[in-house]
Design an enzyme around this catalytic site. Structure first.
Site, mmCIF file in Angstrom:
data_model
loop_
_atom_site.group_PDB
_atom_site.id
_atom_site.type_symbol
_atom_site.label_atom_id
_atom_site.label_comp_id
_atom_site.label_asym_id
_atom_site.label_seq_id
_atom_site.Cartn_x
_atom_site.Cartn_y
_atom_site.Cartn_z
ATOM 1 N N ASP A 11 44.266 -34.103 5.256
ATOM 2 C CA ASP A 11 44.484 -32.680 5.095
ATOM 3 C C ASP A 11 45.935 -32.541 4.630
ATOM 4 O O ASP A 11 46.747 -33.438 4.850
ATOM 5 C CB ASP A 11 44.253 -31.975 6.443
ATOM 6 N N ASP A 13 48.366 -29.295 4.750
ATOM 7 C CA ASP A 13 49.225 -28.526 5.650
ATOM 8 C C ASP A 13 48.992 -28.960 7.094
ATOM 9 O O ASP A 13 47.882 -28.882 7.602
ATOM 10 C CB ASP A 13 48.963 -27.029 5.488
ATOM 11 N N HIS A 20 53.885 -24.029 7.414
ATOM 12 C CA HIS A 20 54.637 -22.785 7.609
ATOM 13 C C HIS A 20 53.761 -21.568 7.299
ATOM 14 O O HIS A 20 54.256 -20.445 7.320
ATOM 15 C CB HIS A 20 55.878 -22.763 6.712
ATOM 16 N N ASN A 54 41.939 -27.076 2.271
ATOM 17 C CA ASN A 54 41.521 -25.688 2.096
ATOM 18 C C ASN A 54 42.749 -24.895 1.659
ATOM 19 O O ASN A 54 43.818 -25.045 2.253
ATOM 20 C CB ASN A 54 41.004 -25.089 3.415
ATOM 21 N N GLN A 55 42.584 -24.059 0.659
ATOM 22 C CA GLN A 55 43.690 -23.233 0.174
ATOM 23 C C GLN A 55 43.230 -21.776 0.082
ATOM 24 O O GLN A 55 43.114 -21.206 -0.990
ATOM 25 C CB GLN A 55 44.201 -23.757 -1.176
ATOM 26 N N HIS A 94 38.390 -21.075 -2.047
ATOM 27 C CA HIS A 94 37.454 -20.009 -1.659
ATOM 28 C C HIS A 94 37.617 -19.572 -0.204
ATOM 29 O O HIS A 94 38.138 -20.305 0.619
ATOM 30 C CB HIS A 94 36.005 -20.489 -1.857
#
Length: 186
Positions: A11, A13, A20, A54-55, A94
């Site tokens: 992953d 982040d 952050h 995931n964004q 998404h």
């Protein structure tokens, strides 16, 4: 199709960088201590290395895909400058509830679904049953489980570690810096 490789999925982040919240600019990107040495060791152990992230900030309209790609290219070059090449970087832009426009969709790539890992497995010819996931939350562990990845490492450098996440993990480690030593012990 012969599966010949195993991978460590990371992953982003909370594993590679300090989370952050919706990190999308170079100035806000702070590496987790030890990440470069850990990734170099993982590659030296014969694993392919792939990012699965995931964004939802893209879906929410907080930043654009172009901004994500600019940051990702910068991050990728940072690793390459230290002799570490990612074999793949996969992302999901998404979000089923909070997405805007075309980004509002219930896709197969957003963790806890395994789509990014399955895509990587097909493209990189991976044996997921010999692979590893390193994440900081339950959704990472669930996605790995759904993809048939048996070794699911939860790290403490991201989201608060919950009992639900621990229940889905193989082990909890302090950070990615501890991953190579753990993998060598298996």
């Amino acid at each position: 199709m012969k599966l010949v490789s195993r991978a460590v999925f990371l992953d982003r982040d909370g594993v590679i960088n300090i989370d952050h919240g919706y990190v999308h600019m170079v100035d806000d990107f702070e590496y987790v201590e030890g990440v470069f040495d850990a990734c170099r060791s993982i590659k030296e152990m014969g694993f392919k290395l792939a990012v699965v992230t995931n964004q939802s900030g893209i879906a929410r309209g907080l930043y654009t895909e172009d901004q994500f790609h600019t940051l990702t290219e910068w991050m990728d070059w940072n690793f390459a400058d230290k002799g570490i090449d990612f074999d793949g970087i996969y992302y999901c832009p998404h979000h089923a509830e909070k997405g805007i426009g075309d980004y509002k969709q219930d896709c197969d790539c957003r963790k806890p679904k395994p789509g990014m890992m399955l895509s990587a497995a097909e493209f990189l010819k991976l044996d997921l049953s010999q692979s590893v996931m390193v994440g900081d939350k339950r959704d990472d562990m669930l996605a790995a489980k759904a993809a048939g990845i048996p070794i699911r490492i939860l790290v403490r450098t991201g989201k608060e570690v919950t009992e639900e996440a621990i229940a889905e993990a193989s082990i909890v480690l302090d950070s990615i810096a501890d991953v190579p030593e753990y993998l060598k012990s298996l």
